[in-house]
Write an enzyme that holds these catalytic residues in place. Structure first.
Site, mmCIF file in Angstrom:
data_model
loop_
_atom_site.group_PDB
_atom_site.id
_atom_site.type_symbol
_atom_site.label_atom_id
_atom_site.label_comp_id
_atom_site.label_asym_id
_atom_site.label_seq_id
_atom_site.Cartn_x
_atom_site.Cartn_y
_atom_site.Cartn_z
ATOM 1 N N ARG B 43 -4.354 -40.378 -16.607
ATOM 2 C CA ARG B 43 -5.745 -40.092 -16.272
ATOM 3 C C ARG B 43 -6.568 -41.304 -16.652
ATOM 4 O O ARG B 43 -6.051 -42.260 -17.206
ATOM 5 C CB ARG B 43 -6.242 -38.848 -17.000
ATOM 6 C CG ARG B 43 -6.081 -38.877 -18.500
ATOM 7 C CD ARG B 43 -6.803 -37.688 -19.090
ATOM 8 N NE ARG B 43 -6.124 -36.436 -18.770
ATOM 9 C CZ ARG B 43 -5.188 -35.880 -19.536
ATOM 10 N NH1 ARG B 43 -4.805 -36.460 -20.640
ATOM 11 N NH2 ARG B 43 -4.647 -34.728 -19.187
ATOM 12 N N THR B 44 -7.820 -41.262 -16.348
ATOM 13 C CA THR B 44 -8.687 -42.412 -16.589
ATOM 14 C C THR B 44 -8.585 -42.841 -18.042
ATOM 15 O O THR B 44 -8.729 -42.063 -18.965
ATOM 16 C CB THR B 44 -10.146 -42.026 -16.300
ATOM 17 O OG1 THR B 44 -10.162 -41.265 -15.099
ATOM 18 C CG2 THR B 44 -10.984 -43.247 -16.129
#
Lengths: 334, 262
Positions: B43-44
Site C-alpha cells: 500500500r502507499t
C-alpha cells in the site's frame, strides 16, 4: 523414413531436419504469390489475390496486405487464419512499444520479436509452427526504407527484392536479373512488380481484381502507406501490356520469358493492314451531308470504341493496341 | 526489450511456457514464487531517505538541470554526497526528487536498459521523450497498484536537435515545459525562473546558469531540507556535462531582518 519423425515439431529427424517446419514452408509454396521491391524513394508490395469470387462481400479492403503501424506494412503468404493471428500480434507489439516509449518501433525490432515467437513454436510446447511467411516493408529514422522476409522457422532477413508463395523461386530469379540497385524509383519498382507478377501468377491475364499493390513512401516527415485503387492498378497493367506488346513487336522474346512454353505471336503483318473486325462503315458510306463532320456518328462496331483517331487513312498502331482488350483475336490468347 | 522475460512486452506464450527469445523455464526447475502469490501487502508507503528540489531550464541550444546533493533522513542531513542527477546517455539526463531508494532502483533498471541497447547494437539509442514516456507508464502502473515509486522525475535532453524537458510525478502526471521545478522549488524557484524566461525567452548558457544558481541560493536560504552543495548538469548538442560539488556563497545577514530570530 521421414514418417516417424515428422509428427512432432520438438524433435529432429535422423538427418537433422525439422519436418514440421519444412512442411509449413511447403504449405506456403502453394499460397498466393507476394513480392516486395525496395526502391530508393519507397517500397512496393504486390500480392496475388486468390479469392476473386463475386459473391464475396467487400468487408476487407485488402486480402493480403496489412498495415502494422504508422511506418510499417506487411503482406502474408500461407494459411490465412495463422496470418491473422500473427498480424494481430504484430499490431499489438507495435502499439505496446508506442505506449511505452512514445515513438514508433524500429522495423527490425518488430520483425525480430515476432520471429522469436515463431521460433518458440518450433522448439517448445508441442504445437505446430505458423504456416505463414511474411514480407515486411517499413521505414525508420535510422536505416530508412527496409524490406524484411520471415518464414515459419523464425528466420528473417533483409532484402532488396524478394518473393514468397507460389512460384516464388522463379520470381526471385527474375528479380535477380532485372532489379537495379540504386537506380530504382517507385514507378520503376511498380512496373517491375507487375512484370514479375504477370509471369508468375497462375492467371492467364493480369486483372486488377487478382492483383493487390501497395506502396510505402515518405513525404514531409510522414510515412504514407497506400493500397493502390483499382483504377490505378488497371492503368499500370495497361501500361505493362502496352510495353510488352511493343517489345514483342520489336523482336521475338527470349525463351526464358515465355511462360509454359507458349509462343508469343509475332506481328508479321504491317501495322496498317485492316483486320477483320475493323469498322468499314466509316469508309464505305458517304457522309450524310458536307456540313456535318462525317466522323461524329460512327457506330460502334465489334467493340472498337470511337476513341480511335480517323485523321489519317488508317488508325495508328498505338491507338489500336490500347483497346486490345476489346478486340477478340484468337491468336493473341496466351 | 531484448531478452527480458519480465517486461510488459514479453508475456509468456502459454501457462508456464517460454517467453519468446528466452530459454524455457521448465516447470519445477525453479521453486521461487512470484511476488503476486507471496502474500506481501503493498500500500502507499512513506519515503525514508529523500532528496529535495530539482530545477530544470531550457536555454538556447540546450537544457540545464540543477539540484543539491543531499539525502535527508527526515529532518537529519544524513547523506551529503548523493548524486540525484544522472547521465543516461549522450543526449539524456535524469534528475529525481523524493525517495532515494526508489530512485536508485529505477536508476539500476535504466542503466540495464542502456546496456541492453548497446548489446542490440542496432544504432537506436534511448531519446529523452522515449524515456519520459516509459517512466510515465511505469510510475502510473505502480500507482495503480497502490505501490508507488515515491519520486518526481525530471527528464532533460536533446530530442531531434531540439531541447526537451519533461516531468513525471509519483502518480503518473506527466508534462513537458521550458522551465520545471520539483518539490519546494516549484513554490520558491519556479516564479524566479518564469520571471527570467519572460525577460529573455532564449537565454544563453551562461545566463541560464546564473539564473539557476540564484534559484539554488534562494532555495538554500529558504528550504530546510537543502544543502549548500549542488550538481549542475548541462545538455547540449555536443553532449552531457555534470558538475558536482558546487558550493555557493551565502550571506546570512538577512537573518537579522527576520522577526523572532534574535
Amino acid at each position: 523414413m521421414a514418417r516417424r519423425y515428422d509428427t512432432r515439431t520438438t524433435i529432429f529427424s535422423p538427418e537433422g531436419r525439422l519436418y514440421q517446419v519444412e512442411y509449413a514452408m511447403e504449405a506456403i509454396g502453394h499460397a498466393g504469390t507476394c513480392l516486395g521491391i525496395l526502391a530508393s524513394d519507397g517500397i512496393v508490395l504486390a500480392a496475388e489475390r486468390r479469392n476473386t469470387n463475386k459473391l464475396l462481400d467487400e468487408v476487407f479492403f485488402s486480402e493480403k496486405i496489412y498495415q502494422l503501424n504508422a511506418d510499417m506494412v506487411c503482406s502474408v503468404a500461407g494459411i490465412t487464419s495463422d496470418a491473422n493471428v500473427l498480424t494481430n500480434e504484430l499490431r499489438l507489439i507495435s502499439q505496446r512499444y508506442l505506449l511505452q516509449y512514445g515513438e514508433s518501433i524500429p522495423c527490425e525490432q518488430l520483425v525480430s520479436w515476432l520471429c522469436d515467437v515463431k521460433q518458440a513454436y518450433t522448439q517448445y510446447g508441442g504445437k505446430r509452427p505458423f504456416g505463414v511467411s511474411l514480407l515486411y516493408a517499413g521505414w525508420d529514422h535510422q536505416y530508412g526504407f527496409q524490406l524484411y522476409q520471415s518464414d515459419p522457422s523464425g528466420n528473417y532477413g533483409g532484402w532488396k527484392a524478394t518473393c514468397i508463395g507460389n512460384n516464388s523461386a522463379a520470381a526471385v530469379s527474375m528479380l535477380k536479373q532485372e532489379y537495379k540497385e540504386g537506380e530504382t524509383k517507385i514507378d520503376d519498382a511498380l512496373a517491375l512488380a507487375i512484370r514479375v507478377m504477370s509471369k508468375t501468377m497462375d492467371a492467364t491475364k493480369l486483372t486488377p481484381d487478382k492483383l493487390e499493390l501497395a506502396t510505402l513512401t515518405r513525404h514531409d516527415n510522414k510515412t504514407y502507406i497506400k493500397v493502390l485503387p483499382v483504377a490505378q492498378v488497371k492503368a499500370l497493367i495497361a501500361d505493362h501490356e502496352k510495353k510488352e506488346a511493343a517489345e514483342a513487336a520489336k523482336s521475338k522474346p527470349s525463351p526464358a520469358y515465355t511462360p509454359k512454353g507458349v509462343e508469343y505471336p509475332t506481328y508479321t503483318e504491317s501495322p496498317g493492314s485492316k483486320p477483320a473486325v475493323y469498322p468499314s462503315a466509316a469508309y464505305s458510306e458517304a457522309p450524310a451531308s458536307e456540313s456535318e463532320y462525317p466522323y461524329n456518328n460512327i457506330p460502334e462496331k465489334n467493340g472498337v470504341s470511337k476513341g480511335i483517331s480517323f485523321n489519317s487513312d488508317f488508325p495508328k498502331f498505338d491507338d489500336f493496341v490500347q483497346h486490345v482488350e476489346n478486340i477478340k483475336f484468337d491468336q493473341f490468347k496466351i | 526489450m531484448y531478452a527480458n522475460p519480465n517486461s510488459i512486452i514479453n508475456p509468456s506464450l502459454w501457462p508456464n511456457g517460454p517467453a519468446p527469445g528466452c530459454f524455457f523455464n521448465f516447470p519445477g526447475a525453479n521453486v521461487t514464487s512470484t511476488s503476486s502469490s507471496s502474500g506481501i501487502i503493498t500500500r502507499t508507503q512513506s519515503p525514508v531517505t529523500t532528496g529535495t528540489s530539482i530545477l530544470g531550464l531550457v536555454f538556447d541550444g540546450g537544457v540545464m538541470l540543477a539540484g543539491d546533493m543531499l539525502g535527508s533522513y527526515g529532518s537529519m542531513a544524513k547523506f551529503r554526497s548523493i548524486e540525484r542527477t544522472i547521465k543516461v546517455n549522450n543526449s539524456t539526463v535524469l534528475g529525481a526528487t523524493g525517495d532515494i531508494a526508489d530512485f536508485q532502483h529505477l536508476k539500476a533498471i535504466i542503466e540495464q536498459k542502456v546496456i541492453d541497447e548497446d548489446c542490440a547494437d542496432d544504432g537506436f539509442t534511448l531519446k529523452p521523450k522515449a524515456l519520459h514516456t516509459w517512466l510515465t507508464r511505469v510510475l502510473y502502473n505502480r500507482r495503480s497498484k497502490f505501490d508507488p515509486l515515491w519520486n518526481t522525475f525530471l527528464v532533460a535532453g536533446i530530442e531531434d536537435g531540439e531541447p526537451y524537458l519533461g516531468c513525471v510525478d509519483k502518480i503518473g502526471t506527466a508534462f513537458s515545459d521550458s522551465k520545471i521545478a520539483t518539490g519546494y522549488g516549484a513554490h520558491i524557484a519556479l516564479p524566479l525562473m518564469r520571471e527570467g524566461l519572460e525577460k529573455k525567452p532564449q537565454m544563453t548558457q551562461e545566463e541560464a546558469r546564473a539564473l539557476l544558481i540564484n534559484c539554488l541560493r534562494v532555495l538554500f536560504y529558504r528550504d530546510c531540507r537543502a544543502l549548500n552543495k549542488h550538481q549542475i548538469a548541462t545538455i547540449t548538442k555536443e553532449g552531457v556535462t555534470i558538475e558536482n560539488n558546487i558550493e555557493l556563497d551565502t550571506n546570512w545577514e538577512v537573518a537579522n531582518f527576520v522577526i523572532g530570530y534574535e
